[in-house]
Motif scaffolding. Structure first.
Motif, short mmCIF file in Angstrom:
data_model
loop_
_atom_site.label_atom_id
_atom_site.label_comp_id
_atom_site.label_asym_id
_atom_site.label_seq_id
_atom_site.Cartn_x
_atom_site.Cartn_y
_atom_site.Cartn_z
N ALA A 38 0.85 -1.19 0.00
CA ALA A 38 0.00 0.00 0.00
C ALA A 38 0.89 1.24 0.00
CB ALA A 38 -0.89 -0.02 1.22
N LEU A 39 0.54 2.21 -0.86
CA LEU A 39 1.30 3.46 -0.90
C LEU A 39 0.72 4.47 0.09
CD1 LEU A 39 1.67 4.13 -4.74
CD2 LEU A 39 3.54 3.81 -3.11
N CYS A 40 -0.62 4.57 0.09
CA CYS A 40 -1.31 5.53 0.96
C CYS A 40 -2.81 5.33 0.74
CB CYS A 40 -0.93 6.97 0.60
SG CYS A 40 -1.29 7.41 -1.10
N ASP A 41 -3.62 6.09 1.49
CA ASP A 41 -5.06 6.07 1.24
C ASP A 41 -5.44 7.33 0.47
OD1 ASP A 41 -5.52 3.69 2.51
OD2 ASP A 41 -5.77 4.64 4.48
N ILE A 42 -6.37 7.16 -0.45
CA ILE A 42 -6.85 8.33 -1.19
C ILE A 42 -8.33 8.56 -0.87
CG2 ILE A 42 -5.19 8.07 -3.06
CD1 ILE A 42 -7.81 6.98 -4.64
N ALA A 43 -8.78 9.77 -1.17
CA ALA A 43 -10.19 10.10 -0.90
C ALA A 43 -11.10 9.25 -1.77
CB ALA A 43 -10.42 11.59 -1.22
N ALA A 44 -12.17 8.72 -1.16
CA ALA A 44 -13.21 8.05 -1.95
C ALA A 44 -14.34 9.06 -2.12
CB ALA A 44 -13.68 6.79 -1.25
N GLY A 45 -14.14 10.00 -3.04
CA GLY A 45 -15.16 11.03 -3.27
C GLY A 45 -16.43 10.38 -3.80
N ASP A 46 -17.58 11.02 -3.52
CA ASP A 46 -18.84 10.51 -4.07
C ASP A 46 -19.68 11.68 -4.55
OD1 ASP A 46 -19.98 11.62 -1.83
OD2 ASP A 46 -20.29 9.71 -0.79
N ALA A 47 -20.98 11.43 -4.74
CA ALA A 47 -21.84 12.45 -5.35
C ALA A 47 -21.84 13.76 -4.56
CB ALA A 47 -23.26 11.91 -5.47
N GLU A 48 -21.75 13.66 -3.25
CA GLU A 48 -21.77 14.90 -2.44
C GLU A 48 -20.55 15.77 -2.73
OE1 GLU A 48 -23.22 15.64 1.72
OE2 GLU A 48 -22.67 13.51 1.79
N ASP A 49 -19.39 15.10 -2.84
CA ASP A 49 -18.16 15.86 -3.12
C ASP A 49 -18.19 16.42 -4.55
OD1 ASP A 49 -16.91 15.05 -0.55
OD2 ASP A 49 -17.10 13.06 -1.49
N ILE A 50 -18.73 15.63 -5.45
CA ILE A 50 -18.84 16.11 -6.83
C ILE A 50 -19.78 17.32 -6.89
CG2 ILE A 50 -19.81 15.52 -9.12
CD1 ILE A 50 -17.03 14.34 -8.75
N ASN A 51 -20.89 17.27 -6.14
CA ASN A 51 -21.80 18.42 -6.11
C ASN A 51 -21.05 19.68 -5.64
OD1 ASN A 51 -23.94 16.92 -6.93
ND2 ASN A 51 -24.80 16.61 -4.89
N ALA A 52 -20.25 19.50 -4.59
CA ALA A 52 -19.51 20.66 -4.06
C ALA A 52 -18.49 21.15 -5.09
CB ALA A 52 -18.80 20.27 -2.76
N ALA A 53 -17.85 20.20 -5.79
CA ALA A 53 -16.83 20.59 -6.78
C ALA A 53 -17.48 21.31 -7.96
CB ALA A 53 -16.08 19.34 -7.26
N VAL A 54 -18.63 20.82 -8.40
CA VAL A 54 -19.30 21.47 -9.54
C VAL A 54 -19.77 22.87 -9.12
CG1 VAL A 54 -21.28 21.35 -11.11
CG2 VAL A 54 -19.94 19.28 -10.64
N ALA A 55 -20.29 23.00 -7.90
CA ALA A 55 -20.74 24.32 -7.43
C ALA A 55 -19.55 25.28 -7.37
CB ALA A 55 -21.41 24.19 -6.06
N SER A 56 -18.41 24.75 -6.92
CA SER A 56 -17.21 25.60 -6.82
C SER A 56 -16.74 26.02 -8.22
CB SER A 56 -16.15 24.82 -6.05
OG SER A 56 -14.89 25.03 -6.56
N ALA A 57 -16.81 25.09 -9.18
CA ALA A 57 -16.41 25.43 -10.56
C ALA A 57 -17.37 26.47 -11.13
CB ALA A 57 -16.40 24.16 -11.42
N ARG A 58 -18.66 26.29 -10.86
CA ARG A 58 -19.65 27.25 -11.38
C ARG A 58 -19.37 28.65 -10.82
NH1 ARG A 58 -22.05 27.47 -15.70
NH2 ARG A 58 -22.62 25.28 -15.45
N ALA A 59 -19.06 28.70 -9.52
CA ALA A 59 -18.79 30.01 -8.90
C ALA A 59 -17.54 30.64 -9.52
CB ALA A 59 -18.62 29.85 -7.39
N ALA A 60 -16.53 29.81 -9.79
CA ALA A 60 -15.31 30.36 -10.41
C ALA A 60 -15.62 30.87 -11.81
CB ALA A 60 -14.23 29.27 -10.47
N PHE A 61 -16.43 30.10 -12.54
CA PHE A 61 -16.74 30.49 -13.91
C PHE A 61 -17.52 31.80 -13.94
CE2 PHE A 61 -19.44 30.25 -17.74
CZ PHE A 61 -18.43 30.28 -18.69
N GLU A 62 -18.40 31.95 -12.96
CA GLU A 62 -19.19 33.19 -12.92
C GLU A 62 -18.45 34.30 -12.18
OE1 GLU A 62 -22.99 31.86 -11.54
OE2 GLU A 62 -23.42 30.97 -13.51
N GLY A 63 -17.32 33.97 -11.60
CA GLY A 63 -16.55 34.95 -10.82
C GLY A 63 -15.24 35.29 -11.50
N PRO A 64 -14.16 35.37 -10.69
CA PRO A 64 -12.88 35.88 -11.20
C PRO A 64 -12.34 35.10 -12.39
CG PRO A 64 -12.81 35.53 -8.82
CD PRO A 64 -14.14 35.03 -9.28
N TRP A 65 -12.49 33.79 -12.36
CA TRP A 65 -11.92 33.02 -13.48
C TRP A 65 -12.65 33.32 -14.79
CZ3 TRP A 65 -7.73 31.27 -15.23
CH2 TRP A 65 -7.67 30.30 -16.22
N GLY A 66 -13.96 33.43 -14.70
CA GLY A 66 -14.75 33.73 -15.90
C GLY A 66 -14.42 35.11 -16.46
#
Ligand code: NAP
Ligand code: MG
Length: 484
Positions: A38-66
């Motif tokens: 074993a090298l290490c443990d990695i995050a087992a992301g699921d739908a909740e984490d994906i929802n947060a990631a998509v919301a964060s991407a949307r905010a970036a797109f509508e904010g400074p990054w956009g």
């Protein structure tokens, strides 16, 4: 071993500006395929984490990054490329440990990742629309606009190169990205997220959520607030992704598998061809979408080529990634079993030559000795199906038409090459071979960051790499102004 890429906790996801544990608190073990530990443990992301990631991407797109200008986007990509090179030894080591690829090959991937950043940094402010002559009193022009939030689901075989070509191009034109790396190899994806943060990429422009395909991957591909999907992986999962894209009516790029042929005519320069013929089959232990697993050769020189390739095969050595031999382990025991299953199906073919697993290779490693088969049946499983391991078949052909029929005789169409000194034949073959890329008297062109890449048939659709990728990651708007 306790691996901390760039000092990070690998059991965290990058969401917005923060590295955070997945909401479920679950992790998955990451295995070193060179010895099975074993090298290490990695995050087992699921739908909740994906929802947060998509919301964060949307905010970036509508904010400074956009709102960032093309020049600003290019500059941040250039800084990421610089940081990649500054950390090249660490990145290559992480990839070697995680994927099992020999260190030198892992280093080539690091350099390619930096090149993608440089290329797309330079391209960011060179993509523009057109003016279109129209009726009297009108001015008409087009705008190339980012889709918005792009989802990137990538496999374990070339994480850095695939991040470079898909995330790099998507960011260059102003999309905000959610990246789901493969659960079997995600360390360099995590490191890339951190380097992007350090380079000053605004929070949320890139989010990285590791996790299982059936959870994190499925949630990302089905998410209603994702505007474009870029998937690299197997045909089976590609179908699921395309189905999800259809549900949400979003564009999708599919980079799937291949059974890529190299066609060697009787007048070919065998000495020049030989290294390309073999390397294209065994690079990354054959776990390459564009691996050349079929060598077609004119029957008059079949024995000669088979002997020459056999000579190379018998000198090939497989061993631990950090020993930097010709071939490392496969990515996992599961992949080893799949490849051994294919090798068993080659039992009715002539085994022309094998490489060797070095004596001190650890017991728990996923090693497979490279195999070269002579094959007189182009419909044989080993000549039709993607093995994704260090296995090549050599097939004789009678004439040009026969060669083209065999070359095009699988359901894939990713890459092909033709070796001949006859210029007219080169031009004919370039047109007749069914593939997204055709190489004449070479194969792969050294990775070719600048060269558009993608498939036909089961190899997928859409193009990544090169400037062409920027069209796929943008949507065209036509503006018609009436001014009288
Ligand atoms: P895979 O099983 O299709 O996995 C690819 C990615 O999809 C991984 O991140 C995987 O997550 C995820 N995934 C799995 N099931 C999913 C689902 N139901 N919904 C959404 N995502 C899901 O492919 P692989 O075995 O890793 O890679 C080998 C294949 O990729 C080969 O066929 C190869 O030819 C192809 N490939 C193509 C290219 C190209 O450019 N054309 C490049 C590299 C590889 P997990 O990690 O959890 O499984
Ligand atoms: Mg791994």
């Amino acid at each position: 071993m306790d691996i901390r890429p760039l000092g990070l906790d690998p059991s965290h996801c990058l969401i917005g500006a923060e590295w955070i544990a997945p909401k479920s608190g679950q992790t998955l073990p990451l295995i070193n395929p060179s010895d099975g530990t074993a090298l290490c443990d990695i995050a087992a992301g699921d739908a909740e984490d994906i929802n947060a990631a998509v919301a964060s991407a949307r905010a970036a797109f509508e904010g400074p990054w956009g709102r960032a200008t093309a020049v600003e986007r290019g500059r941040v990509l250039a800084r990421i490329g610089q940081l990649v090179l500054e950390h090249k030894d660490e990145l290559a080591r992480l990839e070697a440990l995680d994927v099992g690829k020999p260190y030198k090959q892992a280093m080539a991937d690091v350099v390619a990742l930096a090149r993608y950043m440089e290329f797309y940094a330079g391209a960011a402010d060179k993509l523009h629309g057109q003016t279109i002559p129209y009726l009297d009193g009108y001015t008409v022009y087009t705008l190339r606009e980012p889709h918005g939030v792009t989802g990137h689901i990538i496999p374990w075989n070339y994480p850095m190169q695939i991040i470079g070509r898909s995330v790099g191009a998507a960011l260059a034109v102003g999309n905000a990205c959610v990246l789901k790396p493969a659960e079997e190899a995600c360390l360099t994806a995590l490191a890339f997220g951190e380097l992007a943060r350090r380079a000053g990429l605004p929070a949320g422009a890139l989010n990285v959520v590791p996790g299982a395909g059936a959870q994190a991957g499925a949630a990302l591909s089905a998410h209603e607030d994702v505007d474009h999907l870029s998937f690299t992986g197997s045909v089976g999962v590609g179908k699921l992704i395309q189905t999800s894209a259809a549900e949400n009516i979003v564009p999708v790029t599919l980079e799937l598998g291949g059974k890529s042929p190299q066609v060697v005519f009787e007048d070919a320069d065998f000495d020049a061809a030989l290294p390309f013929l073999v390397n294209a089959g065994i690079q990354n232990a054959g776990q390459t979408c564009s691996a050349s697993s079929r060598i077609l050769v004119h029957e008059s020189r079949f024995d000669e080529l088979l002997n020459a390739m056999s000579g190379r095969y018998t000198s090939l050595k497989a061993g631990p990634a950090l020993d930097d031999l010709d071939v490392g382990p496969l990515v996992s025991q599961r992949q080893k079993q799949i490849v051994e299953g294919f090798i068993a199906k080659g039992g009715d073919l002539e085994l022309a030559a094998s490489g060797e697993i070095v004596g001190d290779a650890p017991e728990g490693g996923a090693y497979v000795a490279p195999r070269l088969f002579a094959c007189h049946e182009p419909d044989h499983t080993l000549a039709q199906d993607e093995v994704f391991g260090p296995v090549q078949v050599v097939i004789p052909f009678r004439d040009e038409d026969h060669a083209v029929a065999i070359a095009n005789g699988t359901r894939y169409g990713l890459v092909a090459s033709c070796w001949t000194r006859d210029g007219a034949r080169q031009m004919r073959l370039a047109r007749k071979l069914r593939a997204g890329q055709v190489f004449l008297n070479n194969y792969g062109a050294g990775g070719g960051v600048e060269l558009p890449f993608g498939g036909t048939g089961l190899s997928g659709h859409g193009r990544e790499k090169g400037f062409e990728a920027l069209y796929g990651f943008t949507s065209l708007k036509t503006v018609a102004a009436y001014h009288g």
